[in-house]
Scaffold this motif. Structure first.
Motif, PDB file in Angstrom:
ATOM      1  N   GLN A   5       0.864  -1.120   0.103  1.00 21.39           N
ATOM      2  CA  GLN A   5       0.008  -0.026  -0.230  1.00 21.39           C
ATOM      3  C   GLN A   5       0.911   1.182   0.057  1.00 21.39           C
ATOM      4  N   THR A   6       0.338   2.282  -0.712  1.00 19.84           N
ATOM      5  CA  THR A   6       1.249   3.609  -0.794  1.00 19.84           C
ATOM      6  C   THR A   6       0.080   4.553  -0.468  1.00 19.84           C
ATOM      7  N   ALA A   7      -1.240   4.150   0.031  1.00 26.37           N
ATOM      8  CA  ALA A   7      -2.204   5.574   0.284  1.00 26.37           C
ATOM      9  C   ALA A   7      -1.434   6.553   1.215  1.00 26.37           C
ATOM     10  N   GLY A   8      -0.759   6.259   1.995  1.00 23.82           N
ATOM     11  CA  GLY A   8      -0.360   7.055   3.112  1.00 23.82           C
ATOM     12  C   GLY A   8       0.486   8.251   2.287  1.00 23.82           C
ATOM     13  N   ARG A   9       1.307   7.779   1.620  1.00 20.75           N
ATOM     14  CA  ARG A   9       2.392   8.653   0.674  1.00 20.75           C
ATOM     15  C   ARG A   9       1.392   9.502  -0.392  1.00 20.75           C
ATOM     16  N   ALA A  16       1.594  15.282   6.139  1.00 20.20           N
ATOM     17  CA  ALA A  16       2.148  14.351   7.101  1.00 20.20           C
ATOM     18  C   ALA A  16       2.951  13.218   6.903  1.00 20.20           C
ATOM     19  N   PRO A  17       4.188  13.564   6.450  1.00 16.92           N
ATOM     20  CA  PRO A  17       5.198  12.473   5.951  1.00 16.92           C
ATOM     21  C   PRO A  17       5.556  11.471   6.832  1.00 16.92           C
ATOM     22  N   ASN A  23       2.152   4.646   8.153  1.00 13.29           N
ATOM     23  CA  ASN A  23       0.886   3.915   7.579  1.00 13.29           C
ATOM     24  C   ASN A  23       1.420   2.912   6.601  1.00 13.29           C
ATOM     25  N   ASP A  24       2.369   3.331   5.485  1.00 14.90           N
ATOM     26  CA  ASP A  24       2.841   2.523   4.420  1.00 14.90           C
ATOM     27  C   ASP A  24       3.699   1.505   5.010  1.00 14.90           C
ATOM     28  N   ASP A  25       4.659   1.829   5.525  1.00 15.81           N
ATOM     29  CA  ASP A  25       5.923   0.808   6.206  1.00 15.81           C
ATOM     30  C   ASP A  25       5.381   0.042   7.010  1.00 15.81           C
ATOM     31  N   VAL A  26       4.935   0.560   8.119  1.00 18.96           N
ATOM     32  CA  VAL A  26       4.719  -0.109   9.325  1.00 18.96           C
ATOM     33  C   VAL A  26       3.491  -0.973   9.104  1.00 18.96           C
TER      34      VAL A  26
END
Length: 109
Positions: A5-9, A16-17, A23-26
């Motif tokens: 998933q990459t929705a956060g980025r 909010a980097p 979100n994406d990595d953890v």
């Protein structure tokens, strides 16, 4: 295996980097990848139940679509919502069934 998933980025990377990275990595990287402990399909079912119970419909819609990608059938999604309606609220079910119909359409699976 759960889809990366990459929705956060994509949605929050500029605003909010650090949150986006968590979100994406953890969450979607490390936690959802633990499929030996719990399959992506089962994680989707649990997440759908949690978001349904909280009435978090934008996230619920996204996770219904992700659940479909993880193998949850339309019939199973309907059954999940029917079960939860008795514990979490009838109006929430009424709000969720149109999402299921939109995401699965005429699909049997």
């Amino acid at each position: 295996m759960a889809e990366k998933q990459t929705a956060g980025r994509d949605r929050l990377g500029d605003l909010a980097p650090q949150f986006a990275a968590l979100n994406d990595d953890v969450l979607f990287g490390e936690v959802w990848a633990r499929e030996e402990q719990l399959s992506a399909r089962d994680r989707s079912m649990i997440t759908i139940a949690a978001l349904f119970s909280a009435g978090l419909y934008p996230q619920l819609k996204s996770h219904l679509a992700l659940g479909k990608a993880h193998g949850i059938t339309k019939e199973e999604a309907v059954e999940i919502v029917t079960q939860l309606a008795f514990y979490c609220g009838w109006p929430k079910a009424w709000s969720t069934f149109p999402m299921i119909d939109e995401i699965w359409g005429d699909d049997e699976a």
